[in-house]
Every structure is written in structure tokens, then in C-alpha cells.
Design a protein around this motif. Structure first.
Motif, PDB file in Angstrom:
ATOM      1  N   PHE A 104     -35.232 -13.070   3.890  1.00 59.91           N
ATOM      2  CA  PHE A 104     -36.524 -12.636   3.672  1.00 59.91           C
ATOM      3  C   PHE A 104     -37.106 -12.906   2.275  1.00 59.91           C
ATOM      4  CE2 PHE A 104     -34.266  -9.500   6.498  1.00 59.91           C
ATOM      5  CZ  PHE A 104     -35.396  -9.551   7.444  1.00 59.91           C
ATOM      6  N   PRO A 127     -38.542  -5.166   1.530  1.00 60.74           N
ATOM      7  CA  PRO A 127     -39.025  -6.615   1.184  1.00 60.74           C
ATOM      8  C   PRO A 127     -39.589  -6.290  -0.372  1.00 60.74           C
ATOM      9  CG  PRO A 127     -40.348  -5.848   2.690  1.00 60.74           C
ATOM     10  CD  PRO A 127     -39.167  -4.904   2.590  1.00 60.74           C
ATOM     11  N   LYS A 208     -39.051 -21.035  -1.112  1.00 58.81           N
ATOM     12  CA  LYS A 208     -39.087 -20.652   0.415  1.00 58.81           C
ATOM     13  C   LYS A 208     -39.080 -21.614   1.361  1.00 58.81           C
ATOM     14  CE  LYS A 208     -42.503 -16.756  -0.125  1.00 58.81           C
ATOM     15  NZ  LYS A 208     -43.518 -16.176   0.411  1.00 58.81           N
ATOM     16  N   GLU A 431     -39.655 -13.492   6.712  1.00 57.72           N
ATOM     17  CA  GLU A 431     -40.852 -12.970   6.294  1.00 57.72           C
ATOM     18  C   GLU A 431     -41.978 -13.095   7.532  1.00 57.72           C
ATOM     19  OE1 GLU A 431     -42.131 -13.577   2.213  1.00 57.72           O
ATOM     20  OE2 GLU A 431     -40.251 -14.515   1.929  1.00 57.72           O
TER      21      GLU A 431
END
Length: 652
Positions: A104, A127, A208, A431
Motif C-alpha cells: 500500500f 493508509p 510507487k 492502492e
């Protein structure tokens, strides 16, 4: 990674506008300038230690005591860079953390702090972009909330704490190089929230995972399928694949240069030899041959390659290189890959079984996705026995291309897939789940709960934040459902396909067995349900129930109850305000199971609310179970499982 000291932590907190305890850093007694007592003095060392246990936290009442403490700490910690003195703060002690997570990105966590962090194991994760409302919701899962609300003349400020956490979670946006930050203790008072110690680590700037390319949903409804590696040998994967496709409504081509025909069906030496279009290729050849086969598929214009073959990333470095090669080939030819090392996939509505599963499931509205092929075959076998159907079944294998999240994104757009059941071992782009969880109910079975084989870091965060725990906390906060077993997953999926998520926890229980009613009341309390007051209908119930009825909820209508007594009770209960009804039925001599089942169905239709019958017994109750389930009502045979499953699906 570089260690972050307590003074550096305070600087980071200041950058996001958070208050910190009054403090000062100095390097020797000579530079001491401090007038706030009582005070706490600590060494600043660039390594992770438990300062209290190491004798690194000393309270001082005046300047003389402070100087003595510094001299003591200088001897105990010769490697100290400097010392930090802080004004002593008292309040409720909390623990607060922020860490990178492989699923995440960044996640935060909090719970009861100080000495009790690991002793109570009271922490919840969320988160890093959680809203204030979600932080409040997460706080309700901790014991910390009870402390904040007040005990022994101590009370904290819940709103200030939530606001502090909200701003704390902004840190990765300013410092993307953060690996982990831990605040312990974080003191909470009536009008303040102040950190009084902290440490952390800095690494490379966090990047990411690249978002997976969306998967076109129509790719899984091919008009033609080629089995590359088809075989005449019974018991082989190639044989099973071809046989399973015999009921497919589209065209099926066998491909294997060893044969000219297989069981009367023409066999082609290569997919390039097939004159018709091939939408999907199911590949079952030795791993070293897969790259060449995939190139031929690319030249043929195949859209989807289902690579059954094993021997890739799961087999070490050589396999990983092979995996990279097929990924590059697929990208060059715009082929989507399911696998490798996959069982395949099944779409019951079009008779497509592009797998080597022995079972073709019944049609349903639950999509099943799994990272384990063996779990698929076991669940399909169990589901067939229980008349449980699926809209689609997917084995993901090594996920070199199509992943859990990309598949969920693709399938969640279809009304055919009303519910998802997912067995997952790891997720890299977690996510992406959050938008899906808003659209469809998803039930997860997550492996990796045990800490066996995992080495905790020296921080509290490392000891508390296992993959399973973070996954469960984050996913449930965002609306997902994480269960503990395959049975729970099946039952949750069954309930969701009938009722969807439940809107409240106010319950009424009707039973013909006082003992089971009492047990169910205990289980419902355990899982957060509230038994409603039946005072408004007591007079009505007493007008037709025997004198020995319970006069409380659970409503025990006694063991000699027939369908007529159930019917009258149901009609009385309809006048109450409740969210969910539980009906317990046990078989006595006069219990007309089938007619009671009919009354349950009629009751549910009238109220249009979730009604859960629990038929406890065996042979005598089978027909009742069949009848209610045929009419769209999920039935249970065990009250504990029923209470637990329904609690998973109840919004609070």
C-alpha cells in the motif's frame, strides 16, 4: 538506511505543522541552559535502542540533578552525539508510526503506547492518505479510545489526537525518503497532543509501482481457443485442457507437432498453421519452449496467453530471467498474459473451462480469483457439493502481467460479477484496490498471518506490523472483508450474493431452542450485535405463545413450536425496528421443518430485510435448508459461524 534521531524527528514533525514537547539539544554540561523542571534528559545516539531499558532516560528535578544525569549518561553512552533535555509531560500514552509497505505504499498505525505497546498488542493500521473520518473509525478498534475517553480522572482529547494523526500522515508527501518513523510515547491530554520520543529510518526516495495496464474485460470471452501442448496422454495437463474445452461454445484448436490428430480432432503443428483467428492460447509446454511459442502467438494476433507451464520465477534466478523474457515478448506483441504457473480460468456462462480443473462450477454471480491453483480446485469441489455457483474463476499464477488488482478492475465493471472472493498471498499495487472496494464487495482470504520465518526489526513497528495485519486493517477500513477460513469466505460470498452488505447491527432472534438461543445471544454480543428490546410486542406475543416463553430477546417460542407459532411470531416481530433477524430451528417430533422454511421465506419477502435461518441438526433439517436457499435465503447449520460471517458483512 540512515537512522533518524529524536531531534531530527522533531524537525520533521515541525515541517508538517505538528507541535512537539519543549526541548533543547546540547553537547556538554558547559553548554547547558535549561530552566523548565521537572525535566527528562536522554542521550542522542544514531542507532535503535530501547532507551528506558538501557538506562537512557533520567528525570531531573533541578539544574544540579540535570548536570549529574548528563555525566551519568556520558559514561553509559560514550557514542552519544549529544543530549536532549525535555520538559516532563504527563498524559495518556499513545504509540504512533508511519512505515513503507510493499502493498500500500505508506501506512500509518497507532494504539496504546509506552510500556504497553507490545504487551497489549494494541495497534491498528491505516493508509497514509486516510481521512479524519477513517482515522476515527480505526481508533474505535483500539483500547486507546477508552483511555482517551477517560479513566481515573485522566482524559484525552479525541479530536486533537485525530487531527495530529491526520497531519502526521502527510509526512511522506514532504519526505518521500522516509522508511519508518515511530513516536512512543505520544502524550494525549485534555488540550494537547505532544510527542516525547521518536526514531526512524531514511532510505531511497519511495517510488510507487507502475500501475498495471488495464485489462479489457472482453478478452476473457474469446470466440476461439488454441491448446498449445495438447496431448493424447490421459492424465496429462495437455489432455485435461483439451477435454475441458469440449463444451465450449466457440472454436477449439489442438496444437502439438507430435500429432496430426487427437481423439478425432485435427491437431496443428503450430498456432501459425491454424487458418482461423485465435483469440486465446492456452500454453502447456516445457518452460524453455514458452518464449518461442509466445512469439508465434504474437505473430498470429493472439490477444490472451494463458501460460499453464511452471518453471519460471518460482524456480529461482534462471526462472526469473525466463519470466522477464516472456514479459518483454508479450509487451512487444500486445499480448496479455495470465500466469505463468497458472491453473487457467473458467467462465461458466459460456461453457469455457480453459483450465485443468476437474470441476466445471455451476453458474453464479461470485467471481473467484486465486493466487493458488490448488485452493481453486479444492473450493470448486466443495462448492459443487453445496450448489454454490461462480460467474468466473481465475488462477493468477506468477502474475507477470495480469495481477489481482488489474483483474479486479476489469471484472468489477460487469454486473455479472456481483461479489468477489479472492485468495491472496501478496499484492504489490494495493492502492488500486480502494476504488474497487467502493464498487463491489470483495471477500479476501489472506495468507501470511504467521510470523514464522520473519525477523522483526528492533523497532516496535517491526514487531507489530506483519503483512497480514497491515493488509487486514487497511482493507477492512476501506470496505473490504478479510476472513479467516475458506468456509467463512464461501459463506460470506453466499450472503453477499443474496443480500449485499448489511446496514446495521440491531438484531432480533426467534428460536425453538432456549439453549441455542442463549448461545446465539452470546455469539452475537461477541461480534458486535445489539439485541433489540421487544417490550412493544410482549403483550401481543403473550396472547398466543405458551406461558413458558422467554419474554426477552432471544424470543424462545419453545420446543413444541410448529410453523403456525413461527408465523405468528414473525408477524409480531415485523412491527419492531431491527436490521437483521436470526431464526433458529431445531427438529423435535412436532417440528414441521418444510412449513417453517416456507414461513421464513414469506417473512423475509414481507420485511425485505436480511433474515438468517439456522437449521441445527442433520437429516431432519435438509429439506428446510434446500427450500430457503432455493428461494434466495442463505441458511446456516451452526450459530457461531452464522454470527461471525454476518458480522463481517455488517456496516457500523
Amino acid at each position: 538506511m540512515k537512522f533518524i534521531t529524536e531531534p531530527e524527528i522533531y524537525e520533521i514533525l515541525g515541517k508538517v505543522g505538528l507541535p512537539v514537547v519543549r526541548h533543547k539539544v546540547f553537547h556538554s554540561v558547559d553548554s547547558l541552559d535549561w530552566n523548565y523542571f521537572p525535566a527528562i534528559v536522554k542521550p542522542v545516539v544514531r542507532k535503535s535502542i530501547h532507551k528506558t531499558e538501557a538506562g537512557g532516560v533520567i528525570e531531573c528535578s533541578d539544574e544540579r540533578a540535570l548536570k549529574e544525569a548528563i555525566n551519568t549518561l556520558s559514561m553509559r553512552f560514550p557514542d552519544a552525539e549529544c543530549f536532549i533535555v525535555e520538559e516532563k509531560v504527563e498524559g495518556i500514552e499513545a504509540f504512533l508510526t508511519l512505515k513503507r509497505d510493499s502493498s500500500f505504499g505508506f501506512v500509518g498505525g497507532f494504539g496504546t503506547g509506552g510500556f504497553f505497546v507490545e504487551f497489549l498488542d494494541d495497534v491498528v493500521f491505516l493508509p497514509a492518505f486516510a481521512t479524519r473520518s477513517e482515522i476515527g473509525k480505526a481508533l474505535k478498534k483500539t483500547r486507546l479510545l477508552k483511555l482517551i475517553k477517560g479513566y481515573r480522572n485522566k482524559r484525552g482529547n479525541e479530536e486533537l489526537f485525530i487531527d495530529f494523526v491526520f497531519n502526521f500522515l502527510k509526512i511522506p508527501g514532504i519526505f518521500p525518503e522516509i522508511e519508518e518513523i515511530e513516536i512512543n510515547p505520544l502524550f494525549i491530554g485534555g488540550d494537547f497532543v505532544l510527542p516525547a520520543d521518536g526514531k526512524g529510518f531514511i532510505g531511497d526516495v519511495f517510488e510507487k509501482e507502475k500501475e498495471a495496464t488495464p485489462v479489457p474485460s472482453d478478452i476473457f470471452c474469446p470466440e476461439s481457443v488454441a491448446v498449445i501442448g495438447a496431448s493424447k496422454k490421459e492424465g496429462s495437463v495437455g489432455y485435461a485442457l483439451l477435454k475441458n474445452l469440449s463444451d465450449f461454445s466457440g472454436k477449439v484448436f489442438a496444437v502439438n507437432p507430435k500429432y496430426s490428430e487427437i481423439n478425432g480432432k485435427k491437431c496443428f503443428p503450430s498456432v501459425l498453421s491454424v487458418k482461423d483467428n485465435v483469440d486465446c492460447a492456452v500454453i502447456a509446454v516445457p518452460a524453455p519452449l514458452v518464449p518461442e511459442v509466445l512469439r508465434e502467438c504474437g505473430e498470429k494476433g493472439v490477444k490472451l496467453a494463458v501460460i499453464i507451464s511452471a518453471g519460471f520465477g518460482e524456480r529461482g534466478e534462471e526462472g526469473k530471467l525466463l519470466e522477464k523474457e516472456i514479459k518483454d515478448i508479450a509487451r512487444n506483441y500486445s499480448i496479455r498474459i495470465l500466469g505463468p504457473n497458472t491453473l487457467g480460468f473458467i467462465i461458466p456462462s459460456i461453457g469455457l473451462n480453459a483450465s485443468f480443473s476437474k470441476v466445471m462450477p455451476e453458474r453464479g454471480n461470485v467471481a473467484f480469483i486465486s493466487q493458488s491453483g490448488a485452493i481453486i480446485t479444492a473450493i470448486l469441489d466443495k462448492a459443487l457439493e453445496e450448489d454454490f455457483g461462480f460467474s468466473s474463476v481465475f488462477s493468477l499464477g506468477n502474475q507477470v502481467d495480469i495481477s489481482v488488482t488489474s483483474l479486479l478492475q476489469s471484472l468489477s465493471d460487469s454486473e455479472r460479477n456481483r461479489v468477489f472472493m479472492v485468495y491472496v498471498e501478496e499484492i504489490k499495487d494495493g492502492e488500486l484496490l480502494f476504488s474497487i472496494l467502493k464498487r463491489r464487495p470483495v471477500v479476501f482470504i489472506k495468507a501470511g498471518r504467521s510470523s514464522e520465518g520473519k525477523k522483526a526489526t528492533s523497532s516496535h513497528t517491526g514487531a507489530l506490523a506483519g503483512d497480514y495485519r497491515v493488509f487486514k486493517d487497511v482493507v477492512t477500513l476501506k470496505g473490504g472483508i478479510v476472513v479467516d477460513s475458506v468456509d467463512e469466505a464461501l459463506e460470506c460470498s453466499r450472503v453477499l450474493s443474496c443480500y449485499g452488505k448489511l446496514k446495521g447491527n440491531r438484531a432480533v432472534v426467534i428460536t425453538n431452542a432456549g439453549g441455542f438461543g442463549a448461545l446465539l445471544a452470546d455469539y452475537l454480543s461477541l461480534y458486535g450485535f445489539l439485541l433489540i428490546d421487544i417490550e412493544p410486542i410482549k403483550k401481543k406475543l403473550s396472547s398466543f405463545l405458551p406461558k413458558g416463553w422467554s419474554r426477552i430477546n432471544p424470543i424462545d417460542i419453545l420446543g413444541d413450536a410448529t410453523s403456525l407459532r413461527y408465523e405468528k411470531t414473525f408477524k409480531a416481530v415485523e412491527n419492531l425496528d431491527w436490521d437483521v433477524a436470526f431464526v433458529v430451528v431445531t427438529p423435535q417430533y412436532m417440528t414441521d421443518i418444510h412449513f417453517i422454511a416456507r414461513e421464513i421465506v414469506d417473512f423475509q419477502k414481507r420485511v425485505a430485510k436480511p433474515v438468517f435461518p439456522c437449521f441445527i441438526g442433520g437429516f431432519s433439517v435438509k429439506n428446510g435448508i434446500k427450500y430457503v436457499e432455493k428461494n434466495g435465503i442463505p441458511a446456516f447449520t451452526e450459530p457461531l459461524l452464522m454470527a461471525k460471517v454476518v458480522s463481517f458483512l455488517t456496516e457500523r
